[in-house]
Scaffold this motif. Sequence first.
Motif, mmCIF file in Angstrom:
data_model
loop_
_atom_site.group_PDB
_atom_site.id
_atom_site.type_symbol
_atom_site.label_atom_id
_atom_site.label_comp_id
_atom_site.label_asym_id
_atom_site.label_seq_id
_atom_site.Cartn_x
_atom_site.Cartn_y
_atom_site.Cartn_z
ATOM 1 N N SER A 34 0.839 -1.204 0.000
ATOM 2 C CA SER A 34 0.000 0.000 0.000
ATOM 3 C C SER A 34 0.866 1.243 0.000
ATOM 4 O O SER A 34 0.593 2.205 -0.726
ATOM 5 N N CYS A 72 2.206 1.793 -3.398
ATOM 6 C CA CYS A 72 1.158 2.298 -4.292
ATOM 7 C C CYS A 72 0.953 3.794 -4.073
ATOM 8 O O CYS A 72 0.865 4.567 -5.033
ATOM 9 N N ILE A 73 0.885 4.194 -2.783
ATOM 10 C CA ILE A 73 0.675 5.620 -2.497
ATOM 11 C C ILE A 73 1.861 6.430 -3.008
ATOM 12 O O ILE A 73 1.705 7.500 -3.599
ATOM 13 N N ASN A 94 1.676 9.270 -5.761
ATOM 14 C CA ASN A 94 2.135 10.610 -5.438
ATOM 15 C C ASN A 94 3.168 11.099 -6.447
ATOM 16 O O ASN A 94 3.211 12.264 -6.828
ATOM 17 N N LEU A 151 1.326 11.023 -10.520
ATOM 18 C CA LEU A 151 0.123 11.779 -10.868
ATOM 19 C C LEU A 151 0.521 13.217 -11.183
ATOM 20 O O LEU A 151 1.494 13.716 -10.631
ATOM 21 N N PRO A 152 -0.227 13.870 -12.073
ATOM 22 C CA PRO A 152 0.094 15.275 -12.352
ATOM 23 C C PRO A 152 -0.105 16.130 -11.106
ATOM 24 O O PRO A 152 -0.942 15.818 -10.255
ATOM 25 N N ARG A 153 0.686 17.201 -11.003
ATOM 26 C CA ARG A 153 0.553 18.090 -9.842
ATOM 27 C C ARG A 153 -0.820 18.759 -9.841
ATOM 28 O O ARG A 153 -1.454 18.915 -10.888
ATOM 29 N N GLU A 154 -1.247 19.183 -8.643
ATOM 30 C CA GLU A 154 -2.559 19.820 -8.576
ATOM 31 C C GLU A 154 -2.527 21.210 -9.200
ATOM 32 O O GLU A 154 -1.467 21.761 -9.467
ATOM 33 N N LEU A 209 -4.641 25.825 -6.137
ATOM 34 C CA LEU A 209 -4.772 24.908 -4.999
ATOM 35 C C LEU A 209 -3.440 24.766 -4.275
ATOM 36 O O LEU A 209 -3.377 24.713 -3.048
ATOM 37 N N GLU A 269 -2.598 25.767 -0.499
ATOM 38 C CA GLU A 269 -1.973 24.871 0.465
ATOM 39 C C GLU A 269 -0.837 25.585 1.205
ATOM 40 O O GLU A 269 -0.690 25.465 2.412
ATOM 41 N N PHE A 271 -8.690 25.982 5.595
ATOM 42 C CA PHE A 271 -8.322 25.652 4.218
ATOM 43 C C PHE A 271 -9.246 26.367 3.227
ATOM 44 O O PHE A 271 -8.798 26.838 2.180
ATOM 45 N N GLN A 288 -8.170 28.949 0.335
ATOM 46 C CA GLN A 288 -8.591 28.875 -1.067
ATOM 47 C C GLN A 288 -9.163 30.212 -1.526
ATOM 48 O O GLN A 288 -8.900 30.666 -2.633
#
Lengths: 191, 284
Positions: free
Chosen positions: B16, B19-20, B24, B27-30, B34, B38, B58, B62
Amino acid sequence: MNDLLAIFFGMALVNNFILAKFLGLCPFFGVSKKLSNAISMGMAVILVMIAASLISWVIYYFVLQPYDIVFMHIVIFILVVASLVQIIEMTIRRTNITLYNALGIYLPLITTNCAVLGIVLINVQQEYSIIESLVASIGAGVGFTLVLAIMSGIREQLDLADAPKCFKGIPIAMITAMILSLVFLAFGGIV
Amino acid sequence: MNTLGVIILTMVGFGSAICIFIANRYLPREAEHLRKAEEISGILPGMNCGACGQAGCFAYAQALAKDKNVIVENPCMVLMKNEDAIAKLEEKLGIKIASTEMSKGAIIRCNGKSDLSFDYKGIDTCNAAVQLAGGYKKCPFGCIGLGDCISVCPEGAISIDKEKNIAVVDHDKCIGCGLCTKECPQNLIEIVSLDLPQYLGCSYTYKKNIVSRERCDVGCIHCRICQKTAPDALEWDEKKDLPRFVEKSMPALDAVKKCPKHIIIPLALDIADDVKDDKKLSNN
């Protein structure tokens, strides 16, 4: 096909997770104040339930059973579900910001939700095949969303109702939940 | 068999984790705002008090990332006391924040010393005490003094004055979050700007056949001397039978001095030492 339909409606209505199995009561009272929140929460639960039951099915039948360590299934399912929710949250956050704003804050709540662990354990207990557990998880999620939506609709009206002062808020919601649970008993005959 | 179970469990755990990690990493950055949100939320206090009007820190971050003027319109009160954090936020947003002007604090509109009408031995909260015949103090508008506000204060700024039997706010500690205003069953607490010159320290409102003098040593006696000495700043609210500030930011030093019960309490007003001495004399 009939079997699958029976499983779907059995999970959604007859053995409803909230009203018959008493799983996931925390979001039932926590997130049922507004209809929009309830729907978002329900969608998040459906998503996580589908993913969790698929991955746990694979782990149960390809890892736990061959090595004969089925007794460890609860702890391993908790681990898998928790990390799965993390990955789902991360993926949604990075790829679709609108979806994240709608579902995002509910996903961490589901990480250790007993309804998600419940569907996984029930799938194993009933020895469902992968298709059956998929249908069962969709049914359970739909039932969860349905009850959450019904309850939030009632609670939006309940705030305006002329309840006795000592019953205002959670107590009257509990009584409403009891009546709702009795109503759902009527579905007992359909499967 | 047990060892095998432990080994499999560890492997699933590592699986697990990997996988994480992969998710991380690949995956494309946010989205840009956002990520900025953060960073901003790292500066914000993170106590989710909701005083800014947003759902939490939070959500506030935003909103800030979208529009930096939010900090001027709905400033984060908790942040205003923290100079380091303000400097960081100024750097991040690229605007100047006048923190001292915007800092706010809680005031309690009660001066205490009301006699007791009966001995209350019940649940130890103001909210419970006020349900029983409107509280155990003779003044039905006064501070109950059981400290519901203390229990919600995140900074421990409120304490009970033993002598007066009311809650008092320590303005050095108060961050102006406003959590206590919702808690007070008597609605005595208000969040005001700290550069307000003075405020009215009594909430007695007119009721038939009740004279506040009978119940409270420091309450308004409706003599209207304040309104006569400072007619520009004050007017008389006939309905409540209390003075009301017309222009809140206008200092009314005369009224502060003249009030025989000292319920017009100076906040930012610079009062001369002789007035303080006067006050001490009359209180004794």
